[in-house]
Design a protein around this motif. Structure first.
Motif, PDB file in Angstrom:
ATOM      1  N   LYS A  95       0.832  -1.209   0.000  1.00 35.50           N
ATOM      2  CA  LYS A  95       0.000   0.000   0.000  1.00 35.50           C
ATOM      3  C   LYS A  95       0.866   1.259   0.000  1.00 35.50           C
ATOM      4  CE  LYS A  95      -3.976  -2.161   2.221  1.00 35.50           C
ATOM      5  NZ  LYS A  95      -4.840  -2.201   3.409  1.00 35.50           N
ATOM      6  N   ARG A  96       1.964   1.203   0.710  1.00 28.33           N
ATOM      7  CA  ARG A  96       2.882   2.352   0.742  1.00 28.33           C
ATOM      8  C   ARG A  96       3.556   2.533  -0.616  1.00 28.33           C
ATOM      9  NH1 ARG A  96       5.098   5.183   5.140  1.00 28.33           N
ATOM     10  NH2 ARG A  96       5.819   7.118   4.201  1.00 28.33           N
ATOM     11  N   ILE A  97       3.921   1.442  -1.274  1.00 29.74           N
ATOM     12  CA  ILE A  97       4.518   1.506  -2.614  1.00 29.74           C
ATOM     13  C   ILE A  97       3.530   2.144  -3.585  1.00 29.74           C
ATOM     14  CG2 ILE A  97       5.244   0.101  -4.594  1.00 29.74           C
ATOM     15  CD1 ILE A  97       6.440  -1.869  -2.440  1.00 29.74           C
ATOM     16  N   SER A 111       3.359 -15.893  -0.739  1.00 25.85           N
ATOM     17  CA  SER A 111       3.495 -16.085   0.696  1.00 25.85           C
ATOM     18  C   SER A 111       2.847 -17.386   1.154  1.00 25.85           C
ATOM     19  CB  SER A 111       2.815 -14.910   1.418  1.00 25.85           C
ATOM     20  OG  SER A 111       2.961 -15.020   2.809  1.00 25.85           O
ATOM     21  N   ALA A 112       3.319 -17.884   2.283  1.00 26.48           N
ATOM     22  CA  ALA A 112       2.683 -19.023   2.933  1.00 26.48           C
ATOM     23  C   ALA A 112       1.447 -18.565   3.709  1.00 26.48           C
ATOM     24  CB  ALA A 112       3.668 -19.705   3.878  1.00 26.48           C
ATOM     25  N   ARG A 113       1.348 -17.292   3.941  1.00 25.20           N
ATOM     26  CA  ARG A 113       0.168 -16.712   4.611  1.00 25.20           C
ATOM     27  C   ARG A 113      -1.011 -16.753   3.650  1.00 25.20           C
ATOM     28  NH1 ARG A 113      -2.736 -14.186   8.151  1.00 25.20           N
ATOM     29  NH2 ARG A 113      -2.731 -12.005   8.681  1.00 25.20           N
ATOM     30  N   ARG A 114      -2.208 -16.756   4.174  1.00 24.29           N
ATOM     31  CA  ARG A 114      -3.404 -16.825   3.327  1.00 24.29           C
ATOM     32  C   ARG A 114      -3.566 -15.551   2.486  1.00 24.29           C
ATOM     33  NH1 ARG A 114      -5.725 -15.935   8.395  1.00 24.29           N
ATOM     34  NH2 ARG A 114      -6.871 -13.974   8.464  1.00 24.29           N
ATOM     35  N   ASN A 115      -4.342 -15.670   1.460  1.00 30.77           N
ATOM     36  CA  ASN A 115      -4.589 -14.597   0.513  1.00 30.77           C
ATOM     37  C   ASN A 115      -5.251 -13.401   1.211  1.00 30.77           C
ATOM     38  OD1 ASN A 115      -5.347 -12.974  -1.631  1.00 30.77           O
ATOM     39  ND2 ASN A 115      -6.305 -14.608  -2.792  1.00 30.77           N
ATOM     40  N   PRO A 116      -4.604 -12.228   1.191  1.00 26.77           N
ATOM     41  CA  PRO A 116      -5.180 -11.058   1.856  1.00 26.77           C
ATOM     42  C   PRO A 116      -6.208 -10.317   1.000  1.00 26.77           C
ATOM     43  CG  PRO A 116      -3.084 -10.460   0.915  1.00 26.77           C
ATOM     44  CD  PRO A 116      -3.274 -11.943   0.650  1.00 26.77           C
ATOM     45  N   ILE A 117      -6.258 -10.592  -0.287  1.00 23.33           N
ATOM     46  CA  ILE A 117      -7.068  -9.794  -1.211  1.00 23.33           C
ATOM     47  C   ILE A 117      -8.564  -9.855  -0.888  1.00 23.33           C
ATOM     48  CG2 ILE A 117      -7.671  -9.441  -3.643  1.00 23.33           C
ATOM     49  CD1 ILE A 117      -4.765 -10.451  -4.286  1.00 23.33           C
ATOM     50  N   PRO A 121     -10.633  -4.872   1.354  1.00 19.40           N
ATOM     51  CA  PRO A 121     -11.287  -4.214   0.216  1.00 19.40           C
ATOM     52  C   PRO A 121     -10.397  -3.189  -0.487  1.00 19.40           C
ATOM     53  CG  PRO A 121     -12.664  -4.101   2.200  1.00 19.40           C
ATOM     54  CD  PRO A 121     -11.363  -4.706   2.595  1.00 19.40           C
ATOM     55  N   GLU A 122      -9.485  -2.569   0.226  1.00 17.28           N
ATOM     56  CA  GLU A 122      -8.593  -1.574  -0.384  1.00 17.28           C
ATOM     57  C   GLU A 122      -7.716  -2.195  -1.475  1.00 17.28           C
ATOM     58  OE1 GLU A 122      -5.169   1.663   0.894  1.00 17.28           O
ATOM     59  OE2 GLU A 122      -6.295   0.636   2.464  1.00 17.28           O
ATOM     60  N   TYR A 126      -6.229  -1.920  -6.624  1.00 19.02           N
ATOM     61  CA  TYR A 126      -4.916  -2.046  -7.257  1.00 19.02           C
ATOM     62  C   TYR A 126      -4.821  -3.352  -8.032  1.00 19.02           C
ATOM     63  CZ  TYR A 126      -3.973   1.618  -3.889  1.00 19.02           C
ATOM     64  OH  TYR A 126      -4.026   2.775  -3.157  1.00 19.02           O
ATOM     65  N   LYS A 127      -3.813  -3.401  -8.898  1.00 18.73           N
ATOM     66  CA  LYS A 127      -3.564  -4.619  -9.671  1.00 18.73           C
ATOM     67  C   LYS A 127      -2.654  -5.515  -8.837  1.00 18.73           C
ATOM     68  CE  LYS A 127      -2.906  -5.955 -14.381  1.00 18.73           C
ATOM     69  NZ  LYS A 127      -2.651  -5.490 -15.731  1.00 18.73           N
ATOM     70  N   CYS A 128      -3.243  -6.556  -8.252  1.00 22.32           N
ATOM     71  CA  CYS A 128      -2.459  -7.472  -7.433  1.00 22.32           C
ATOM     72  C   CYS A 128      -3.047  -8.870  -7.533  1.00 22.32           C
ATOM     73  CB  CYS A 128      -2.397  -7.002  -5.978  1.00 22.32           C
ATOM     74  SG  CYS A 128      -3.975  -6.823  -5.137  1.00 22.32           S
ATOM     75  N   ALA A 129      -2.225  -9.830  -7.165  1.00 24.00           N
ATOM     76  CA  ALA A 129      -2.626 -11.236  -7.192  1.00 24.00           C
ATOM     77  C   ALA A 129      -1.883 -11.953  -6.071  1.00 24.00           C
ATOM     78  CB  ALA A 129      -2.304 -11.860  -8.545  1.00 24.00           C
ATOM     79  N   TYR A 130      -2.244 -13.194  -5.870  1.00 30.91           N
ATOM     80  CA  TYR A 130      -1.674 -13.979  -4.780  1.00 30.91           C
ATOM     81  C   TYR A 130      -1.347 -15.391  -5.256  1.00 30.91           C
ATOM     82  CZ  TYR A 130      -1.745 -16.987  -0.643  1.00 30.91           C
ATOM     83  OH  TYR A 130      -1.437 -17.916   0.316  1.00 30.91           O
TER      84      TYR A 130
END
Length: 153
Positions: A95-97, A111-117, A121-122, A126-130
């Protein structure tokens, strides 16, 4: 017209606090035609963003919380708190980037962490994927191409 993967050298900034583990993936991505800059320190991440242009970013979600004050970027107490003891650091960094450097740069959470998307909602702005770790270079390559809308012959 589709781009030929062997002709491109898209620049990837890859942040992971465990560079030894990601070194093999980095080398494999380079063999697939990516120009990868691997950083394992948050201050170095922001130094690279300050001094170089990248087409896409890969980041881990879990990473140690940085100091509030760094050479290239400072974090608010609210940002530090949102890093959730390191469990959500990569999302806060992303988010800072987007806010400070390039709101249009695609980011792949690896990441081994679960999908944050779905939970944030924020991130839908943006264009992101997991992708979940561990992941084969071929799968990461496909997701990077998808985020950059590159068709491979």
């Amino acid at each position: 017209m589709a781009k030929n993967k062997t002709e491109q050298k898209n620049k990837v900034l890859f942040f992971d606090d465990e560079p030894f583990i990601t070194a093999a993936l980095t080398l494999s991505l380079e063999l697939l035609g990516w120009k990868v800059t691997l950083v394992s320190d948050i201050d170095k991440l922001f130094k690279e963003l300050t001094t170089h242009q990248f087409d896409i970013i890969i980041t881990d979600i879990m990473a140690p919380i940085p100091n509030m004050e760094n050479k290239y970027i400072n974090f608010s107490q609210q940002e530090i708190d949102k890093m959730d003891v390191g469990l959500n650091t990569g999302v806060v960094l992303s988010k800072r980037i987007w806010k400070e450097f390039n709101e249009n740069i695609p980011i792949l959470f690896l990441s081994a962490r679960r999908n944050p998307i779905p939970e944030d909602p924020e991130l839908g702005n943006y264009k992101c994927a997991y992708l979940r770790k561990p992941q084969l270079a071929k799968e990461v390559d496909e997701k990077l191409n998808e985020l950059l809308n590159i068709k491979v012959n």
